[in-house]
Scaffold this active site. Structure first.
Site, PDB file in Angstrom:
ATOM      1  N   LYS A  60       1.058  32.885  25.606  1.00 18.43           N
ATOM      2  CA  LYS A  60       0.940  32.512  23.946  1.00 18.43           C
ATOM      3  C   LYS A  60       2.072  31.984  22.694  1.00 18.43           C
ATOM      4  CE  LYS A  60      -3.452  32.663  23.932  1.00 18.43           C
ATOM      5  NZ  LYS A  60      -4.379  31.488  24.007  1.00 18.43           N
TER       6      LYS A  60
ATOM      7  N   TYR B 294       0.409  37.677  28.854  1.00 16.52           N
ATOM      8  CA  TYR B 294      -0.421  36.812  27.391  1.00 16.52           C
ATOM      9  C   TYR B 294       0.082  36.935  26.655  1.00 16.52           C
ATOM     10  CZ  TYR B 294      -4.127  36.850  24.249  1.00 16.52           C
ATOM     11  OH  TYR B 294      -5.118  36.071  23.264  1.00 16.52           O
TER      12      TYR B 294
ATOM     13  N   ASP C 281     -12.422  24.231  35.951  1.00 14.94           N
ATOM     14  CA  ASP C 281     -11.324  25.348  35.964  1.00 14.94           C
ATOM     15  C   ASP C 281     -10.624  24.925  35.696  1.00 14.94           C
ATOM     16  OD1 ASP C 281      -9.242  26.979  36.676  1.00 14.94           O
ATOM     17  OD2 ASP C 281     -10.928  27.742  38.305  1.00 14.94           O
ATOM     18  N   VAL C 282      -9.861  25.098  34.569  1.00 11.94           N
ATOM     19  CA  VAL C 282      -8.881  24.656  33.731  1.00 11.94           C
ATOM     20  C   VAL C 282      -7.294  24.814  34.898  1.00 11.94           C
ATOM     21  CG1 VAL C 282      -9.540  24.597  31.279  1.00 11.94           C
ATOM     22  CG2 VAL C 282      -8.459  26.138  32.113  1.00 11.94           C
TER      23      VAL C 282
ATOM     24  N   ASN D 179      -9.149  25.845  24.923  1.00 11.43           N
ATOM     25  CA  ASN D 179      -9.931  28.003  24.255  1.00 11.43           C
ATOM     26  C   ASN D 179      -9.350  28.579  25.408  1.00 11.43           C
ATOM     27  OD1 ASN D 179     -10.979  29.687  22.715  1.00 11.43           O
ATOM     28  ND2 ASN D 179     -12.901  29.444  24.117  1.00 11.43           N
TER      29      ASN D 179
END
Ligand SMILES: NC(=O)c1ccc[n+]([C@@H]2O[C@H](COP(=O)([O-])OP(=O)(O)OC[C@H]3O[C@@H](n4cnc5c(N)ncnc54)[C@H](OP(=O)(O)O)[C@@H]3O)[C@@H](O)[C@H]2O)c1
Length: 252
Positions: free
Chosen positions: A161, A157, A62-63, A89
């Site tokens: 990003k 999001y 789990d990042v 990613n």
């Protein structure tokens, strides 16, 4: 690309772009470490990669979790002794929601995955890449068209990003002294599960719902392989690969 064996970690390798990229890297001579939370999809990717006859390592991780990320990189070092490429990613889009209705937990889960997860993996990659022989390596961050321009109701999001762009730049700068290169790929409407809704119709800035053109994720994988193939003294700093006719250029 030179012929010596190369080692890559791909996060979010159990589906979508991560799976396409893992397979393409294996076809281009990489041993690939497959990371993601769920084991079964990673094993399915490993089966596909296996057909290219290269070594793979499946590491459910789990990042968002610093200890899980440390374990991912320690297992990679134990198995292969080095790390040449990290493809950051793993990401989630979160549900579209009016900014004022977002919960703290929703905000945090998207930012923790997309931004903090990328940072944690980058930090562990630096620790390996800066002292290995030959020194250095490459980090490729998966940004988005949302690193440039928002969709309606996408605060976590879009913010995460946009922040990836800053992280890619500082990673490229701080990596120079260790021969670590960092570039970012910004994708638009590659036909994965995450982009499935584009084919049904998605909210536009003017309040309408419109079906949007998509593209084949294989073309994204080819772009990542190209970025990875450069020698460490050359770098694709930013690359945008998008469905040609999606609403972005031309304000719609
Ligand atoms: N498809 C597009 O058009 C497009 C456009 C712009 C940007 N992107 C970016 O491309 C990346 C991949 O997206 P995709 O379209 O391939 O979607 P996807 O199929 O949903 O892939 C996301 C992957 O990330 C993994 N993941 C999610 N949370 C994680 C966590 N905490 N730790 C480790 N792995 C995690 C998921 O596996 P688990 O659930 O098993 O963990 C999944 O395999 C994302 O960063 C996305 O923002 C995609």
């Amino acid at each position: 690309m030179d012929s010596s064996p190369k080692i890559a970690i791909v996060t979010g390798a159990g589906s979508g772009i991560g799976r396409y990229v893992a397979v393409a890297l294996a076809q281009n001579g990489y041993s690939v470490v497959l990371a993601g939370r769920r084991k079964e999809p990673l094993e399915a990717t490993a089966l596909e990669v296996g057909q290219a006859n290269y070594q793979t390592l499946v590491v459910p991780s789990d990042v968002k979790d610093p200890s899980s990320v440390r374990e991912l990189f320690a297992k990679t070092k134990d198995a292969f002794g080095r790390l040449d490429l990290l493809f950051n990613n793993a990401g989630i889009s979160g549900r579209a929601m009016p900014l004022e209705d977002l919960t703290y937990e929703h905000w945090k889960s998207v930012v923790d995955t997309n931004l903090t997860g990328t940072f944690l993996c980058t930090q562990e990659a630096f620790k390996i890449m800066k002292i290995q022989e030959p020194r250095g390596g490459r980090i490729i961050n998966n940004g988005s068209i949302s690193a440039h321009s928002p969709r309606p109701n996408s605060a976590p999001y879009t913010a995460s990003k946009h922040a990836i762009t800053g992280l890619s730049k500082v990673t490229a700068l701080d990596g120079r002294k260790y021969d670590i290169a960092c570039g970012q790929i910004d994708i638009g409407n590659a036909s994965t599960e995450m982009a499935e809704r584009m084919k049904k119709g998605v909210p536009q800035a003017n309040g309408t719902i419109a079906v949007e053109p998509t593209m084949d994720p294989t073309d994204v994988a080819r772009a990542v392989v190209y970025m990875a193939s450069l020698p460490l003294d050359a770098n694709v700093q930013f690359m945008t690969v998008m469905a040609t006719k999606m609403p972005f250029i031309g304000r719609g």
